[in-house]
Write a protein that holds these residues in place. Structure first.
Motif, mmCIF file in Angstrom:
data_model
loop_
_atom_site.group_PDB
_atom_site.id
_atom_site.type_symbol
_atom_site.label_atom_id
_atom_site.label_comp_id
_atom_site.label_asym_id
_atom_site.label_seq_id
_atom_site.Cartn_x
_atom_site.Cartn_y
_atom_site.Cartn_z
ATOM 1 N N LEU A 91 0.915 -1.262 -0.045
ATOM 2 C CA LEU A 91 -0.224 0.026 0.079
ATOM 3 C C LEU A 91 0.895 1.251 -0.001
ATOM 4 O O LEU A 91 1.671 1.229 0.782
ATOM 5 N N MET A 92 0.771 2.149 -0.978
ATOM 6 C CA MET A 92 1.189 3.492 -0.894
ATOM 7 C C MET A 92 -0.020 4.336 -0.472
ATOM 8 O O MET A 92 -0.753 4.490 -1.202
ATOM 9 N N ILE A 93 0.169 4.999 0.838
ATOM 10 C CA ILE A 93 -0.668 5.691 1.307
ATOM 11 C C ILE A 93 -0.526 6.993 1.453
ATOM 12 O O ILE A 93 0.577 7.358 1.912
ATOM 13 N N GLY A 94 -1.615 8.064 1.386
ATOM 14 C CA GLY A 94 -1.027 9.492 1.573
ATOM 15 C C GLY A 94 -2.461 10.368 0.905
ATOM 16 O O GLY A 94 -3.425 9.595 0.303
ATOM 17 N N SER A 95 -2.132 11.606 0.596
ATOM 18 C CA SER A 95 -3.337 12.228 0.117
ATOM 19 C C SER A 95 -3.081 12.300 -1.278
ATOM 20 O O SER A 95 -1.968 11.987 -1.677
ATOM 21 N N PRO A 96 -4.003 12.233 -2.217
ATOM 22 C CA PRO A 96 -4.181 11.891 -3.716
ATOM 23 C C PRO A 96 -3.188 12.968 -4.458
ATOM 24 O O PRO A 96 -2.600 12.554 -5.460
ATOM 25 N N THR A 97 -2.737 14.051 -3.666
ATOM 26 C CA THR A 97 -1.858 15.050 -4.416
ATOM 27 C C THR A 97 -0.461 14.903 -3.628
ATOM 28 O O THR A 97 0.420 15.432 -4.179
ATOM 29 N N THR A 131 -5.671 3.139 10.178
ATOM 30 C CA THR A 131 -6.741 4.271 10.339
ATOM 31 C C THR A 131 -6.220 5.460 9.697
ATOM 32 O O THR A 131 -6.150 6.289 10.384
ATOM 33 N N PRO A 132 -6.424 5.412 8.313
ATOM 34 C CA PRO A 132 -6.096 6.648 7.591
ATOM 35 C C PRO A 132 -7.055 7.828 7.698
ATOM 36 O O PRO A 132 -8.076 7.579 8.084
ATOM 37 N N ALA A 133 -6.686 9.175 7.613
ATOM 38 C CA ALA A 133 -7.580 10.057 7.528
ATOM 39 C C ALA A 133 -8.377 10.022 6.439
ATOM 40 O O ALA A 133 -8.217 9.106 5.363
ATOM 41 N N TRP A 245 3.835 5.424 3.676
ATOM 42 C CA TRP A 245 2.785 6.258 4.385
ATOM 43 C C TRP A 245 3.602 7.877 4.249
ATOM 44 O O TRP A 245 4.206 8.193 4.991
ATOM 45 N N GLU A 246 2.885 8.664 3.188
ATOM 46 C CA GLU A 246 3.250 9.999 3.342
ATOM 47 C C GLU A 246 2.213 10.687 4.046
ATOM 48 O O GLU A 246 1.106 10.709 3.658
#
Ligand SMILES: Cc1cc2nc3c(=O)[nH]c(=O)nc-3n(C[C@H](O)[C@H](O)[C@H](O)COP(=O)(O)OP(=O)(O)OC[C@H]3O[C@@H](n4cnc5c(N)ncnc54)[C@H](O)[C@@H]3O)c2cc1C
Length: 384
Positions: A91-97, A131-133, A245-246
């Motif tokens: 999983l590469m997790i972060g905001s879409p930008t 538990t991502p935002a 996770w960024e």
């Protein structure tokens, strides 16, 4: 001449072990020299696990190399009869930008890599300990997984020896010089002559190459193991992936499933936060309470089972960094019979199998069919 080799490989960590394997497999008379023991924990290739993945956020130019790296890891698994790469998904997790999501999606699309985009609730439904935002998403990649670095190094070295490589351990190289058509390497216990020299000295490279002015610096990075609160079952690699996770401050942390082995616990680490600039001699291997607390801060609200878990152990490691985070692979500008590789910048291990192939190509043929334009050191002098 006494001790004449086709090639000498200086340093038998992640990259050097793959290079001696490749050279020996091609029938070369090769000598590998390592200052410590095989699979040692003094450099950059220890600590039980390394992420391997294909949707490379760093640059799509890495993807063809990754595809070949996977093939070569599987070849090594077949030859050594052991599993070295555990597929877990990633999983590469972060905001879409975020850079992580933008870069991973670009590589996945340009190279047609199978992937899924998950929203925050889907991430949590599949992996309840995460538990991502609400605004965060993930790129899920099936082919990502975990390499066991020490086992990979042992397998490369064992196969290299089986193909006739001569391997010397606990023998530091003191100096090397051009000598006639080839190179003369002097160690604490002898001197050896070879037509070619490949320098895969990891974090020792800046010192060994001090005269070249390569823009390299070495930084400390710590790996942390925590016992998950509530038990390790949700982190079992049969259903829990690697992740990067960024977070919204722009920094990234990453982690693994519970891989078993030692240290016990679940491994996490901070990737992008600068740490002490060091040398292999000055690296601080102690664990500092303030940085364990900082690691917990990044886990808080994101992986509560770990932020509230017990700290088990930490290990210091070294990143050998270039200003743009890409590798340096090149013939020595004054001595073309010497090939250098600075293939860390914190993300090199997954490539070790293909870097070995590239370095063997360069040593034997002066060129490689692999796309390595991104790694030319001239980018720092001529601008890219
Ligand atoms: C904390 C951490 C996490 C990482 N996570 C990942 C990840 O998840 N995925 C990934 O792909 N990459 C990751 N990396 C990067 C990866 O581990 C490195 O790119 C890789 O290990 C570098 O291998 P190397 O062969 O260049 O260096 P090393 O493995 O350190 O090998 C260099 C060898 O040269 C020997 N040597 C040096 N000087 C001499 C001398 N004078 N004489 C004889 N021998 C000598 C040393 O003893 C050493 O064994 C991570 C690195 C760290 C530190």
């Amino acid at each position: 001449m006494r001790n004449m080799y086709d090639a000498i490989v200086l340093g038998l960590g992640g990259m050097g072990s793959a290079t001696v394997y490749q050279l020996a497999r091609r029938g070369q008379r090769v000598l590998g020299i390592e200052r410590f023991t095989p699979g040692n924990d003094r450099g950059s290739s220890h600590g039980q696990s390394r992420i391997i993945r294909k949707s490379y956020f760093e640059d799509p130019a890495y993807v063809p190399l990754l595809l070949r790296a996977y093939e070569l890891w599987h070849q090594l698994e077949r030859e050594s009869g052991q599993q070295l790469l555990r597929p877990t998904g990633g999983l590469m997790i972060g905001s879409p930008t975020s850079q992580l999501l933008q870069g991973s999606m670009r590589s996945a699309r340009e190279h047609n890599l199978p992937h899924e985009i998950l929203d925050a609730s889907e991430i949590q439904r599949r992996y309840p300990v995460l538990t991502p935002a609400p605004h965060e998403i993930a790129l899920y990649e099936t082919d990502a997984g975990v390499l066991q670095p020490e086992a990979c190094i042992h397998a490369h070295l064992t196969q290299a020896a089986a193909h006739g490589a001569e391997l010397h351990y606990e023998e530091p190289v003191l100096q090397w010089e051009a000598n006639g058509e080839g190179m003369l390497v002097t160690t604490a216990s002898g001197s050896y002559h070879a037509a070619r020299l490949v320098i895969t000295a990891g974090s020792w490279l800046p010192e060994l190459m001090a005269g070249l002015g390569l823009p390299l610096h070495v930084e400390r990075r710590v790996m942390y193991w925590f016992t998950p609160q509530g038990g390790a079952a949700p982190f079992n690699p049969s259903h829990f992936p690697i992740y990067i996770w960024e977070v919204d401050d722009g920094h990234t942390f990453y982690g693994f499933p519970d891989m078993g082995g030692l240290p016990a616990g679940v491994k996490v680490a901070l990737h992008s936060i600068p740490d002490d600039i060091c040398t292999p001699e000055t690296l601080d291997r102690s664990m500092r309470p303030a940085e364990i607390a900082r690691m917990r801060t990044y886990l808080t609200g994101r992986i509560p089972a770990l932020s509230q878990g017990a700290f088990v152990a930490g290990l210091a490691c070294m990143y050998t960094l270039t200003p743009d985070g890409h590798f340096i692979i090149s013939a020595h500008p004054q001595h073309p019979a010497a090939i250098l590789s600075a293939t860390c910048s914190g993300h090199g291990f997954k490539f070790a199998s293909v870097i070995g192939e590239i370095l063997a190509d360069l040593a034997l043929n002066g060129a490689t069919p692999h796309p390595i334009g991104l790694f030319a050191p001239t980018r720092f002098t001529t601008g890219r």
